[in-house]
Design a protein around this motif. Structure first.
Motif, PDB file in Angstrom:
ATOM      1  N   LEU A 101       0.845  -1.191   0.000  1.00 24.06           N
ATOM      2  CA  LEU A 101       0.000   0.000   0.000  1.00 24.06           C
ATOM      3  C   LEU A 101       0.881   1.241   0.000  1.00 24.06           C
ATOM      4  CD1 LEU A 101      -2.567  -1.241   2.649  1.00 24.06           C
ATOM      5  CD2 LEU A 101      -2.880  -1.205   0.164  1.00 24.06           C
ATOM      6  N   ARG A 102       1.081   1.787  -1.183  1.00 21.73           N
ATOM      7  CA  ARG A 102       1.898   2.996  -1.318  1.00 21.73           C
ATOM      8  C   ARG A 102       1.125   4.001  -2.168  1.00 21.73           C
ATOM      9  NH1 ARG A 102       6.167  -0.901  -2.302  1.00 21.73           N
ATOM     10  NH2 ARG A 102       7.584  -1.001  -0.526  1.00 21.73           N
ATOM     11  N   ALA A 103       0.642   5.041  -1.542  1.00 16.45           N
ATOM     12  CA  ALA A 103      -0.100   6.065  -2.268  1.00 16.45           C
ATOM     13  C   ALA A 103       0.872   7.083  -2.858  1.00 16.45           C
ATOM     14  CB  ALA A 103      -1.090   6.764  -1.344  1.00 16.45           C
ATOM     15  N   SER A 104       0.718   7.373  -4.143  1.00 19.56           N
ATOM     16  CA  SER A 104       1.550   8.406  -4.771  1.00 19.56           C
ATOM     17  C   SER A 104       1.039   9.795  -4.422  1.00 19.56           C
ATOM     18  CB  SER A 104       1.556   8.217  -6.288  1.00 19.56           C
ATOM     19  OG  SER A 104       0.232   8.282  -6.809  1.00 19.56           O
ATOM     20  N   ALA A 105      -0.247   9.898  -4.110  1.00 15.29           N
ATOM     21  CA  ALA A 105      -0.842  11.173  -3.716  1.00 15.29           C
ATOM     22  C   ALA A 105      -2.136  10.882  -2.970  1.00 15.29           C
ATOM     23  CB  ALA A 105      -1.121  12.064  -4.923  1.00 15.29           C
ATOM     24  N   VAL A 106      -2.492  11.782  -2.072  1.00 10.33           N
ATOM     25  CA  VAL A 106      -3.755  11.707  -1.347  1.00 10.33           C
ATOM     26  C   VAL A 106      -4.524  12.979  -1.643  1.00 10.33           C
ATOM     27  CG1 VAL A 106      -4.852  11.616   0.922  1.00 10.33           C
ATOM     28  CG2 VAL A 106      -2.807  10.249   0.474  1.00 10.33           C
ATOM     29  N   GLU A 107      -5.717  12.834  -2.231  1.00  8.15           N
ATOM     30  CA  GLU A 107      -6.530  13.981  -2.613  1.00  8.15           C
ATOM     31  C   GLU A 107      -7.691  14.132  -1.642  1.00  8.15           C
ATOM     32  OE1 GLU A 107      -7.675  13.434  -6.659  1.00  8.15           O
ATOM     33  OE2 GLU A 107      -5.602  13.383  -7.399  1.00  8.15           O
ATOM     34  N   VAL A 108      -7.794  15.317  -1.050  1.00  7.24           N
ATOM     35  CA  VAL A 108      -8.849  15.591  -0.082  1.00  7.24           C
ATOM     36  C   VAL A 108      -9.299  17.034  -0.238  1.00  7.24           C
ATOM     37  CG1 VAL A 108      -7.054  15.991   1.672  1.00  7.24           C
ATOM     38  CG2 VAL A 108      -9.430  15.698   2.374  1.00  7.24           C
ATOM     39  N   ALA A 109     -10.595  17.228  -0.437  1.00  6.37           N
ATOM     40  CA  ALA A 109     -11.202  18.556  -0.532  1.00  6.37           C
ATOM     41  C   ALA A 109     -10.465  19.457  -1.518  1.00  6.37           C
ATOM     42  CB  ALA A 109     -11.255  19.208   0.854  1.00  6.37           C
TER      43      ALA A 109
END
Length: 274
Positions: A101-109
């Motif tokens: 589980l490796r997120a390249s980016a986290v998008e929020v609001a």
């Protein structure tokens, strides 16, 4: 039975494995394989094999590597026979596929946060996403405003590289550290527990609600002190220099060792003896 490849004891090895019912990942919704296989080793390799299997039995340990897949050890048992020389050990091992589980980016609001570090945990029906990210400029202001105003509201979060399906989360404990200029380093916790019953406070309940009331009182006292200094200064009772010195004394700072000792004072010292 199915052909199965696994890296063990320093080399890739081929086995026959039995496919067991798969599990659904709480992180991505993927079907994760579950297999059982039999391993045989001679006595001189027994300790090394046990060590590798033990290390792979914990999510925080070292998973076993297959062809493009990592595996955690589930149920495991072994037997041996003295008839063979040298002694032969037979292991029956269940393996559960695990995800990287490796997120390249986290998008929020509308914000895109690039993780410096990233982790996901699933416990008691709750998914917890934690990330360390560095922001500056307008993004830093928008993130700070979001943290201040969101309260217990839930927002959609997309974890690029993990899942494109939005995840409903609220902000948990979010720490920050001032960097150079307007840069801030944030340690963010995103809690996906919408619809779940509240968990017992546990360690989070230590010194509560006293600690929360202390924080409220501290903020109120600081606000009252600032207003008092402004009023006294505007009426000419305090000079500009004196007002500035009072404001400076009220700013947060590192405590001296003697000041820190005051927070170790108690009126019932015997209550802390163990």
């Amino acid at each position: 039975m199915t052909d199965f490849s696994l890296h063990l004891l320093g080399s890739g090895r081929q086995f026959k494995a039995e496919e067991l019912p798969s599990a659904t990942s709480p992180h991505t919704g993927r079907k994760l394989r579950h297999v059982e296989l039999e391993l045989r080793v001679q006595g001189d390799a027994q300790d090394s094999l046990k060590g590798e299997l033990k290390a792979a039995a914990s999510p925080a340990g070292q998973p076993l590597q297959g062809e493009g897949t990592s595996w955690l050890v589930g149920n495991h048992g072994f037997s041996y026979t003295d008839n063979a020389k040298p002694r032969v050990y037979t292991h029956r091992v269940e393996l559960q596929e695990v995800e990287e589980l490796r997120a390249s980016a986290v998008e929020v609001a509308g914000l895109t946060l690039v993780p410096v570090q990233y982790n996901e945990d699933f416990t008691d029906g709750t998914l917890l996403v934690t990330l360390l990210t560095e922001v500056s400029g307008e993004d830093a202001e928008r993130l700070e405003e979001l943290l201040v105003t969101s309260g217990d509201n839930y927002v959609d979060v997309v974890r690029r590289g993990v899942s494109e399906t939005p995840l409903r989360t609220r902000f948990g404990r979010c720490l920050w550290q001032q960097g150079e200029g307007d840069t801030r380093l944030h340690n963010l916790a995103l809690v996906a527990d919408e619809g779940q019953p509240d968990l017992p406070l546990g360690y989070a309940g230590i010194n509560q609600p006293q600690l929360a009331r202390t924080v409220e009182k501290t903020v109120a006292t600081a606000g009252a002190l600032g207003l008092l200094v402004e009023q006294l200064h505007s009426q000419g009772i305090l000079t500009e220099e004196v007002a500035a010195s009072i404001k400076a004394a009220a700013l947060p700072r590192d405590l001296t060792p003697r000041e820190s000792r005051e927070f170790c004072r108690t009126d019932k010292i015997e209550a802390f003896w163990r």
